[in-house]
Design a protein around this motif. Structure first.
Motif, short mmCIF file in Angstrom:
data_model
loop_
_atom_site.label_atom_id
_atom_site.label_comp_id
_atom_site.label_asym_id
_atom_site.label_seq_id
_atom_site.Cartn_x
_atom_site.Cartn_y
_atom_site.Cartn_z
N VAL A 94 0.83 -1.20 0.00
CA VAL A 94 0.00 0.00 0.00
C VAL A 94 0.87 1.26 0.00
O VAL A 94 0.67 2.17 -0.81
CB VAL A 94 -0.95 -0.01 1.22
N ASN A 95 1.86 1.30 0.90
CA ASN A 95 2.65 2.52 1.08
C ASN A 95 3.56 2.81 -0.10
O ASN A 95 3.75 3.98 -0.47
CB ASN A 95 3.50 2.41 2.35
N PHE A 96 4.14 1.76 -0.70
CA PHE A 96 5.17 1.97 -1.71
C PHE A 96 4.75 1.54 -3.11
O PHE A 96 5.48 1.81 -4.07
CB PHE A 96 6.45 1.22 -1.30
N GLY A 97 3.61 0.86 -3.22
CA GLY A 97 3.12 0.47 -4.54
C GLY A 97 1.92 1.27 -4.98
O GLY A 97 1.90 1.86 -6.07
N LEU A 121 -1.18 1.10 -12.83
CA LEU A 121 -1.44 -0.32 -12.60
C LEU A 121 -0.17 -1.15 -12.72
O LEU A 121 0.08 -2.05 -11.89
CB LEU A 121 -2.49 -0.82 -13.59
N VAL A 122 0.64 -0.86 -13.74
CA VAL A 122 1.87 -1.62 -13.94
C VAL A 122 2.81 -1.43 -12.75
O VAL A 122 3.41 -2.40 -12.25
CB VAL A 122 2.56 -1.18 -15.25
N MET A 154 15.06 -3.46 -7.56
CA MET A 154 14.99 -2.29 -6.70
C MET A 154 14.09 -2.56 -5.50
O MET A 154 12.99 -3.07 -5.67
CB MET A 154 14.45 -1.09 -7.50
N PRO A 155 14.54 -2.25 -4.27
CA PRO A 155 13.70 -2.48 -3.09
C PRO A 155 12.47 -1.58 -3.08
O PRO A 155 12.44 -0.53 -3.74
CB PRO A 155 14.64 -2.17 -1.92
N ALA A 156 11.47 -2.00 -2.32
CA ALA A 156 10.17 -1.30 -2.33
C ALA A 156 10.26 0.15 -1.88
O ALA A 156 9.76 1.05 -2.58
CB ALA A 156 9.18 -2.09 -1.47
N ALA A 192 9.27 0.39 -12.58
CA ALA A 192 8.56 -0.88 -12.44
C ALA A 192 9.39 -2.03 -12.98
O ALA A 192 9.45 -3.12 -12.37
CB ALA A 192 7.21 -0.80 -13.16
N PHE A 193 10.07 -1.80 -14.10
CA PHE A 193 10.94 -2.84 -14.65
C PHE A 193 12.10 -3.14 -13.70
O PHE A 193 12.46 -4.31 -13.51
CB PHE A 193 11.49 -2.39 -16.01
#
Length: 278
Positions: A94-97, A121-122, A154-156, A192-193
């Motif tokens: 929730v926080n990072f996505g 969305l991606v 890459m970390p969240a 995202a990639f």
């Protein structure tokens, strides 16, 4: 009929059976920190919808800080639990996505309509996949020790903070108009990639385990100076940190390849495979 159902008075001295076992408070503390971070992430969405982007960004930054604290607090108090790990993953999604993507859509990507929403969305789905892979890799007993110094992808928290670079620039006076929306879309898809890729990113988990004595005082001074700069010039520092982090990824890949070649040249004894007898 009354003999079938005689009156019964329970013994007041009889101990009552507990339905649930008591939970130590040291196990609850890390989960409280995680929930506070989740509240900050959800509040950031509300602030963005109200057009208050600066406090929304600050809320995400504080949530990222708490995300780095809750796990360390759990290990310090010996309060780690499976429930806490699952709650932390849900809060990170929730926080990072979700939150950064929605803020960026409200700020700029809505100019692209459907394309902007697809990018949101991606990014959110990539974050979910990245967190799921991270949870699975924690249970891998055959992972070499040196690989724990690197994240796979890459970390969240880094993905969330770097995705907000267009907002940092706008707070610094850079004109971010509708013409910058396609650039922001490509930038978000690139992040995202990076999150779902297998590109190694240095984690820095071993920093601070053993510090030479002559470096203790300089580290104190640098830490205080960095904190002061972050408080006094938050968006300048966030911009600089974002650029430096993205620039460090190629260096992380080079270092990972070096360690991988060294590991392949000198495998540990348990990793060597003997040929079958003739």
């Amino acid at each position: 009929m009354s003999d079938l159902f005689p009156p019964f008075a329970p013994d007041p001295e009889e101990p009552r059976k507990r339905l649930f076992k008591p939970v130590p408070f040291r196990v609850i503390v890390p989960n409280i920190i995680t929930l506070i971070a989740l509240c900050l992430g959800l509040t950031a969405i509300r602030l963005a919808f109200e057009g208050r982007y600066e406090p929304a960004v600050i809320a995400i930054v504080v949530a990222a800080f708490l995300d780095g604290v809750d796990g360390r607090v759990a290990r310090l108090l010996k309060g780690t639990s499976r429930f806490g790990a699952e709650l932390d993953s849900l809060a990170d999604f929730v926080n990072f996505g979700v939150t950064p993507a929605l803020i960026l859509y409200s700020f700029l990507l809505h100019e692209l309509r459907a394309l902007g929403w697809i990018a949101v969305l991606v990014f959110a789905i990539a974050m979910a996949l990245r967190l799921a892979r991270f949870n699975v890799m924690l249970d891998d007993p055959h992972r070499p020790e040196w690989k724990k110094n690197f994240f796979t992808g890459m970390p969240a928290p880094a993905g969330a903070l770097t995705s907000l670079l267009p907002l940092y620039l706008s707070f610094l006076g850079v004109s971010i108009g509708s013409a910058a929306a396609p650039i922001a879309l490509v930038y978000l898809l690139g992040l995202a990639f990076l999150m779902v890729s297998t590109i190694p990113v240095y984690s820095g988990k071993t920093i601070g385990l053993k510090v030479p004595r002559q470096w203790v005082l300089p580290i104190f001074v640098i830490s205080v100076a960095a904190f002061g700069l972050l408080v006094s010039f938050p968006f300048e520092m966030l911009t600089a940190i974002t650029v430096l982090f993205l620039a460090s990824i190629p260096l992380s890949v080079m270092r990972y390849r070096q360690l991988e070649r060294a590991h392949a040249a000198n495998p540990p004894p348990e990793a060597s495979v003997e040929p079958p007898p003739a």
